[in-house]
Design a protein around this motif. Structure first.
Motif, short mmCIF file in Angstrom:
data_model
loop_
_atom_site.label_atom_id
_atom_site.label_comp_id
_atom_site.label_asym_id
_atom_site.label_seq_id
_atom_site.Cartn_x
_atom_site.Cartn_y
_atom_site.Cartn_z
N VAL A 180 31.38 53.33 40.83
CA VAL A 180 31.65 52.65 42.11
C VAL A 180 30.82 51.38 42.20
CG1 VAL A 180 31.40 52.82 44.62
CG2 VAL A 180 32.30 54.76 43.33
N SER A 181 29.55 51.46 41.84
CA SER A 181 28.66 50.31 41.90
C SER A 181 29.14 49.20 40.97
CB SER A 181 27.23 50.73 41.54
OG SER A 181 26.34 49.66 41.70
N MET A 182 29.63 49.57 39.80
CA MET A 182 30.13 48.57 38.84
C MET A 182 31.38 47.87 39.35
SD MET A 182 29.71 50.88 35.44
CE MET A 182 28.27 51.94 35.34
N ILE A 183 32.33 48.67 39.86
CA ILE A 183 33.57 48.09 40.39
C ILE A 183 33.25 47.14 41.55
CG2 ILE A 183 35.74 48.59 41.58
CD1 ILE A 183 35.86 51.21 40.02
N ARG A 184 32.34 47.57 42.40
CA ARG A 184 31.96 46.78 43.58
C ARG A 184 31.39 45.43 43.18
NH1 ARG A 184 30.43 47.57 49.18
NH2 ARG A 184 28.30 46.92 49.62
N ARG A 185 30.71 45.38 42.04
CA ARG A 185 30.14 44.12 41.57
C ARG A 185 31.20 43.15 41.06
NH1 ARG A 185 26.79 42.69 44.37
NH2 ARG A 185 27.30 44.50 45.61
N GLY A 186 32.45 43.61 40.98
CA GLY A 186 33.55 42.70 40.66
C GLY A 186 33.73 41.62 41.70
N SER A 187 33.02 41.75 42.82
CA SER A 187 33.05 40.73 43.88
C SER A 187 32.61 39.37 43.35
CB SER A 187 32.14 41.16 45.03
OG SER A 187 30.78 41.25 44.59
N VAL A 188 31.84 39.36 42.25
CA VAL A 188 31.36 38.10 41.70
C VAL A 188 32.53 37.20 41.29
CG1 VAL A 188 31.19 38.94 39.31
CG2 VAL A 188 29.72 37.08 40.07
N LEU A 189 33.67 37.78 40.92
CA LEU A 189 34.83 36.97 40.52
C LEU A 189 35.33 36.12 41.68
CD1 LEU A 189 36.76 39.64 38.41
CD2 LEU A 189 35.36 37.73 37.56
N VAL A 190 35.28 36.69 42.89
CA VAL A 190 35.73 35.96 44.08
C VAL A 190 34.77 34.82 44.42
CG1 VAL A 190 36.29 36.16 46.54
CG2 VAL A 190 36.82 38.05 44.98
N SER A 191 33.47 35.14 44.52
CA SER A 191 32.49 34.12 44.89
C SER A 191 32.31 33.08 43.78
CB SER A 191 31.14 34.77 45.21
OG SER A 191 30.66 35.52 44.10
N PHE A 192 32.40 33.50 42.53
CA PHE A 192 32.27 32.58 41.40
C PHE A 192 33.40 31.56 41.42
CE2 PHE A 192 32.23 31.10 37.06
CZ PHE A 192 30.90 31.19 36.65
N THR A 193 34.62 32.03 41.64
CA THR A 193 35.78 31.13 41.69
C THR A 193 35.63 30.13 42.84
OG1 THR A 193 37.19 32.86 40.79
CG2 THR A 193 38.29 31.02 41.90
#
Length: 293
Positions: A247-260
Protein backbone atom coordinates in the motif's frame (compact mmCIF):
# COMPACT_ATOMS: atom_id res chain seq x y z
CA UNK A 1 -10.34 -3.71 -3.51
CA UNK A 2 -7.57 -2.42 -1.25
CA UNK A 3 -5.25 -2.10 -4.27
CA UNK A 4 -7.80 0.11 -6.09
CA UNK A 5 -8.14 2.26 -2.96
CA UNK A 6 -4.34 2.57 -2.75
CA UNK A 7 -4.17 3.71 -6.41
CA UNK A 8 -6.95 6.27 -5.82
CA UNK A 9 -5.04 7.52 -2.77
CA UNK A 10 -1.89 7.93 -4.88
CA UNK A 11 -3.64 10.05 -7.53
CA UNK A 12 -5.31 12.24 -4.90
CA UNK A 13 -2.02 12.60 -3.03
CA UNK A 14 -0.29 13.79 -6.19
CA UNK A 15 -2.88 16.58 -6.55
CA UNK A 16 -2.43 17.38 -2.84
CA UNK A 17 1.32 17.92 -3.40
CA UNK A 18 0.58 20.31 -6.28
CA UNK A 19 -1.87 22.40 -4.24
CA UNK A 20 0.58 22.40 -1.33
CA UNK A 21 3.39 23.69 -3.55
CA UNK A 22 1.21 26.49 -4.93
CA UNK A 23 -0.08 27.45 -1.48
CA UNK A 24 3.28 27.80 0.30
CA UNK A 25 5.00 29.68 -2.54
CA UNK A 26 5.91 33.17 -1.17
CA UNK A 27 3.67 32.56 1.82
CA UNK A 28 3.70 31.99 5.58
CA UNK A 29 4.26 28.24 5.85
CA UNK A 30 2.96 27.80 9.41
CA UNK A 31 -0.22 29.74 8.62
CA UNK A 32 -0.86 27.60 5.54
CA UNK A 33 -0.29 24.49 7.65
CA UNK A 34 -2.71 25.71 10.32
CA UNK A 35 -5.45 26.39 7.76
CA UNK A 36 -4.86 22.95 6.29
CA UNK A 37 -5.37 21.32 9.70
CA UNK A 38 -8.44 23.52 10.28
CA UNK A 39 -10.12 22.56 7.02
CA UNK A 40 -9.23 18.88 7.52
CA UNK A 41 -10.84 18.97 10.97
CA UNK A 42 -13.86 20.82 9.58
CA UNK A 43 -14.35 18.32 6.74
CA UNK A 44 -14.22 15.37 9.13
CA UNK A 45 -16.08 16.93 12.08
CA UNK A 46 -19.47 15.41 11.04
CA UNK A 47 -18.13 11.96 11.92
CA UNK A 48 -17.35 13.11 15.47
CA UNK A 49 -20.76 14.81 15.79
CA UNK A 50 -22.56 11.69 14.51
CA UNK A 51 -20.81 9.58 17.15
CA UNK A 52 -22.03 11.92 19.88
CA UNK A 53 -25.58 12.19 18.54
CA UNK A 54 -26.00 8.44 18.27
CA UNK A 55 -24.46 7.82 21.66
CA UNK A 56 -21.86 5.44 20.26
CA UNK A 57 -18.97 4.80 22.67
CA UNK A 58 -15.97 6.52 21.09
CA UNK A 59 -13.25 3.98 20.26
CA UNK A 60 -15.38 1.33 21.95
CA UNK A 61 -15.15 3.17 25.27
CA UNK A 62 -11.34 2.93 25.30
CA UNK A 63 -10.27 6.28 26.77
CA UNK A 64 -6.57 5.52 26.26
CA UNK A 65 -7.23 5.52 22.50
CA UNK A 66 -7.13 9.31 22.55
CA UNK A 67 -3.52 9.19 23.75
CA UNK A 68 -2.64 6.94 20.82
CA UNK A 69 -4.42 9.34 18.43
CA UNK A 70 -2.60 12.32 19.99
CA UNK A 71 0.68 10.54 19.31
CA UNK A 72 -0.42 9.96 15.70
CA UNK A 73 -1.26 13.67 15.40
CA UNK A 74 2.17 14.71 16.70
CA UNK A 75 3.99 12.39 14.31
CA UNK A 76 2.02 13.62 11.29
CA UNK A 77 2.45 17.27 12.26
CA UNK A 78 6.21 16.78 12.52
CA UNK A 79 6.20 15.28 9.02
CA UNK A 80 3.97 18.02 7.63
CA UNK A 81 5.93 20.89 9.17
CA UNK A 82 9.23 19.66 7.74
CA UNK A 83 7.54 18.77 4.45
CA UNK A 84 5.85 22.15 4.00
CA UNK A 85 9.08 24.08 4.56
CA UNK A 86 11.04 21.81 2.22
CA UNK A 87 8.46 21.87 -0.58
CA UNK A 88 8.40 25.69 -0.44
CA UNK A 89 12.14 25.89 -1.12
CA UNK A 90 12.74 22.80 -3.27
CA UNK A 91 11.48 22.02 -6.80
CA UNK A 92 8.67 19.44 -6.99
CA UNK A 93 10.97 17.31 -9.12
CA UNK A 94 13.33 17.14 -6.11
CA UNK A 95 10.93 16.98 -3.15
CA UNK A 96 8.63 14.46 -4.87
CA UNK A 97 11.24 11.72 -5.42
CA UNK A 98 12.64 12.22 -1.90
CA UNK A 99 9.16 11.76 -0.44
CA UNK A 100 8.63 8.72 -2.63
CA UNK A 101 11.47 6.84 -0.96
CA UNK A 102 9.15 6.45 2.04
CA UNK A 103 8.23 2.82 1.22
CA UNK A 104 11.91 1.91 1.41
CA UNK A 105 12.13 3.42 4.90
CA UNK A 106 8.82 1.77 5.85
CA UNK A 107 10.20 -1.61 4.85
CA UNK A 108 13.48 -1.07 6.71
CA UNK A 109 11.48 0.06 9.75
CA UNK A 110 9.29 -3.03 9.56
CA UNK A 111 12.41 -5.20 9.39
CA UNK A 112 13.88 -3.53 12.48
CA UNK A 113 10.64 -3.66 14.46
CA UNK A 114 9.45 -7.13 13.50
CA UNK A 115 12.90 -8.71 12.95
CA UNK A 116 12.00 -9.84 9.44
CA UNK A 117 14.56 -10.58 6.73
CA UNK A 118 14.83 -9.26 3.17
CA UNK A 119 14.58 -11.53 0.15
CA UNK A 120 16.65 -10.86 -2.97
CA UNK A 121 14.05 -8.68 -4.74
CA UNK A 122 13.42 -6.62 -1.61
CA UNK A 123 17.17 -6.15 -1.07
CA UNK A 124 17.56 -4.87 -4.65
CA UNK A 125 14.55 -2.58 -4.22
CA UNK A 126 15.92 -1.09 -0.99
CA UNK A 127 19.35 -0.60 -2.58
CA UNK A 128 17.84 1.21 -5.59
CA UNK A 129 15.64 3.31 -3.29
CA UNK A 130 18.59 4.55 -1.24
CA UNK A 131 20.65 5.10 -4.41
CA UNK A 132 17.78 7.21 -5.79
CA UNK A 133 17.63 9.21 -2.55
CA UNK A 134 21.40 9.85 -2.63
CA UNK A 135 21.33 10.80 -6.33
CA UNK A 136 18.39 13.22 -6.05
CA UNK A 137 19.85 14.87 -2.94
CA UNK A 138 23.15 15.49 -4.75
CA UNK A 139 21.25 16.88 -7.73
CA UNK A 140 19.22 19.11 -5.40
CA UNK A 141 22.36 20.67 -3.92
CA UNK A 142 23.81 21.22 -7.40
CA UNK A 143 20.61 22.74 -8.78
CA UNK A 144 19.85 25.17 -5.99
CA UNK A 145 21.71 28.45 -5.73
CA UNK A 146 20.47 28.81 -2.15
CA UNK A 147 23.34 28.16 0.32
CA UNK A 148 20.74 26.72 2.71
CA UNK A 149 19.71 24.05 0.20
CA UNK A 150 21.17 21.31 2.39
CA UNK A 151 18.81 22.32 5.21
CA UNK A 152 15.74 22.00 2.97
CA UNK A 153 16.96 18.62 1.71
CA UNK A 154 17.40 17.41 5.28
CA UNK A 155 13.92 18.68 6.09
CA UNK A 156 12.51 16.75 3.13
CA UNK A 157 14.28 13.62 4.36
CA UNK A 158 13.05 14.24 7.92
CA UNK A 159 9.49 14.59 6.65
CA UNK A 160 9.87 11.29 4.80
CA UNK A 161 11.19 9.50 7.92
CA UNK A 162 8.33 10.79 10.10
CA UNK A 163 5.90 9.85 7.34
CA UNK A 164 7.31 6.31 7.35
CA UNK A 165 6.92 6.12 11.14
CA UNK A 166 3.32 7.27 10.74
CA UNK A 167 2.68 4.59 8.10
CA UNK A 168 3.97 1.85 10.39
CA UNK A 169 1.88 3.23 13.25
CA UNK A 170 -1.23 3.39 11.04
CA UNK A 171 -1.19 -0.35 10.47
CA UNK A 172 -1.33 -0.88 14.24
CA UNK A 173 -4.07 1.69 14.87
CA UNK A 174 -6.32 0.58 12.04
CA UNK A 175 -6.34 -3.01 13.24
CA UNK A 176 -7.98 -1.77 16.45
CA UNK A 177 -10.09 1.31 15.59
CA UNK A 178 -12.40 2.39 12.78
CA UNK A 179 -10.61 4.31 9.97
CA UNK A 180 -12.98 7.30 9.95
CA UNK A 181 -12.79 7.64 13.73
CA UNK A 182 -9.00 7.68 13.62
CA UNK A 183 -8.93 10.17 10.75
CA UNK A 184 -11.54 12.50 12.28
CA UNK A 185 -10.02 12.60 15.75
CA UNK A 186 -6.39 12.94 14.68
CA UNK A 187 -7.40 15.82 12.36
CA UNK A 188 -9.22 17.46 15.28
CA UNK A 189 -6.20 17.12 17.58
CA UNK A 190 -3.84 18.35 14.86
CA UNK A 191 -5.82 21.57 14.51
CA UNK A 192 -5.66 22.18 18.27
CA UNK A 193 -1.93 21.38 18.51
CA UNK A 194 -1.14 23.59 15.51
CA UNK A 195 -3.24 26.47 16.87
CA UNK A 196 -1.43 26.34 20.22
CA UNK A 197 1.97 26.07 18.51
CA UNK A 198 1.36 29.12 16.31
CA UNK A 199 0.10 31.15 19.30
CA UNK A 200 3.24 30.30 21.29
CA UNK A 201 5.58 30.98 18.35
CA UNK A 202 3.97 34.34 17.60
CA UNK A 203 4.12 35.26 21.29
CA UNK A 204 7.78 34.46 21.89
CA UNK A 205 9.35 34.70 18.42
CA UNK A 206 8.86 38.20 17.03
CA UNK A 207 10.14 37.51 13.45
CA UNK A 208 7.27 35.04 12.99
CA UNK A 209 4.82 37.97 13.21
CA UNK A 210 6.53 39.72 10.30
CA UNK A 211 6.03 36.92 7.75
CA UNK A 212 2.96 37.85 5.66
CA UNK A 213 0.18 35.39 4.98
CA UNK A 214 -1.65 35.45 1.63
CA UNK A 215 -4.96 33.69 1.23
CA UNK A 216 -5.02 31.41 -1.83
CA UNK A 217 -7.91 29.34 -3.18
CA UNK A 218 -5.60 26.33 -3.26
CA UNK A 219 -5.37 26.21 0.57
CA UNK A 220 -8.76 24.54 1.18
CA UNK A 221 -7.96 22.23 -1.77
CA UNK A 222 -4.99 20.90 0.22
CA UNK A 223 -7.33 19.69 2.96
CA UNK A 224 -9.94 18.39 0.51
CA UNK A 225 -7.55 16.23 -1.52
CA UNK A 226 -5.54 15.14 1.52
CA UNK A 227 -8.66 14.03 3.41
CA UNK A 228 -9.89 12.09 0.39
CA UNK A 229 -6.44 10.50 -0.13
CA UNK A 230 -6.18 9.53 3.54
CA UNK A 231 -9.71 8.14 3.59
CA UNK A 232 -8.89 5.82 0.68
CA UNK A 233 -5.56 4.95 2.33
CA UNK A 234 -7.07 4.15 5.73
CA UNK A 235 -9.77 1.93 4.24
CA UNK A 236 -7.13 0.13 2.19
CA UNK A 237 -5.11 -0.55 5.35
CA UNK A 238 -8.20 -1.63 7.31
CA UNK A 239 -8.63 -4.57 4.92
CA UNK A 240 -7.23 -7.65 6.68
CA UNK A 241 -5.66 -8.85 3.44
CA UNK A 242 -3.81 -5.58 2.78
CA UNK A 243 -0.02 -5.30 3.04
CA UNK A 244 1.40 -2.07 4.48
CA UNK A 245 4.55 -2.36 2.34
CA UNK A 246 2.57 -2.69 -0.90
CA UNK A 247 0.00 0.00 0.00
CA UNK A 248 2.79 2.40 0.92
CA UNK A 249 4.59 1.70 -2.37
CA UNK A 250 1.49 2.20 -4.52
CA UNK A 251 0.68 5.41 -2.64
CA UNK A 252 4.12 6.79 -3.51
CA UNK A 253 3.07 6.62 -7.17
CA UNK A 254 1.76 10.12 -6.44
CA UNK A 255 5.21 11.35 -7.47
CA UNK A 256 4.23 10.80 -11.13
CA UNK A 257 1.48 13.42 -10.80
CA UNK A 258 3.56 16.06 -9.00
CA UNK A 259 6.65 15.35 -11.12
CA UNK A 260 4.71 15.88 -14.35
CA UNK A 261 3.26 19.15 -13.00
CA UNK A 262 6.74 20.35 -12.01
CA UNK A 263 8.03 19.79 -15.54
CA UNK A 264 5.05 21.00 -17.59
CA UNK A 265 3.68 23.83 -15.42
CA UNK A 266 6.65 25.02 -13.34
CA UNK A 267 9.32 24.35 -16.02
CA UNK A 268 11.81 22.97 -13.49
CA UNK A 269 15.39 22.27 -14.56
CA UNK A 270 17.58 19.18 -15.10
CA UNK A 271 14.65 17.13 -16.35
CA UNK A 272 16.69 14.32 -17.94
CA UNK A 273 18.74 13.63 -14.82
CA UNK A 274 15.60 13.68 -12.68
CA UNK A 275 13.80 11.33 -15.06
CA UNK A 276 16.68 8.87 -14.73
CA UNK A 277 16.43 9.11 -10.95
CA UNK A 278 12.65 8.67 -11.07
CA UNK A 279 13.04 5.60 -13.28
CA UNK A 280 15.53 4.08 -10.81
CA UNK A 281 13.13 4.81 -7.95
CA UNK A 282 10.15 3.26 -9.76
CA UNK A 283 12.15 0.14 -10.61
CA UNK A 284 13.08 -0.11 -6.94
CA UNK A 285 9.43 0.23 -5.88
CA UNK A 286 8.37 -2.42 -8.41
CA UNK A 287 10.99 -4.82 -7.02
CA UNK A 288 9.66 -4.15 -3.52
CA UNK A 289 6.11 -4.88 -4.63
CA UNK A 290 7.19 -8.12 -6.34
CA UNK A 291 9.30 -9.13 -3.37
CA UNK A 292 6.50 -8.43 -0.90
CA UNK A 293 3.68 -10.14 -2.82
Amino acid sequence: MWVILAIASALLLGCYDIFKKISVASNNVLAVLFWNTFFCALLLSPFIVIDFLHGHPIFGGDASAHLWILLKSAIVLASWTLGYFSIKHLPLTISGPISSTRPVIVLVGALLIFSESLNLLQSCGVALGFFSLFFISRLGKKESENPRASMWLWMALGATVFGAISALYDKYLLRIYEPLQVQAWYSFYQCIIMGIAIAVIRRFYAPARDIPFKWKWTIPCIALFLSAADMAYFYALSDDSSMISVVSMIRRGSVLVSFTFGILALHEKHVKAKLIDLAVLLVGLILLVLGSS
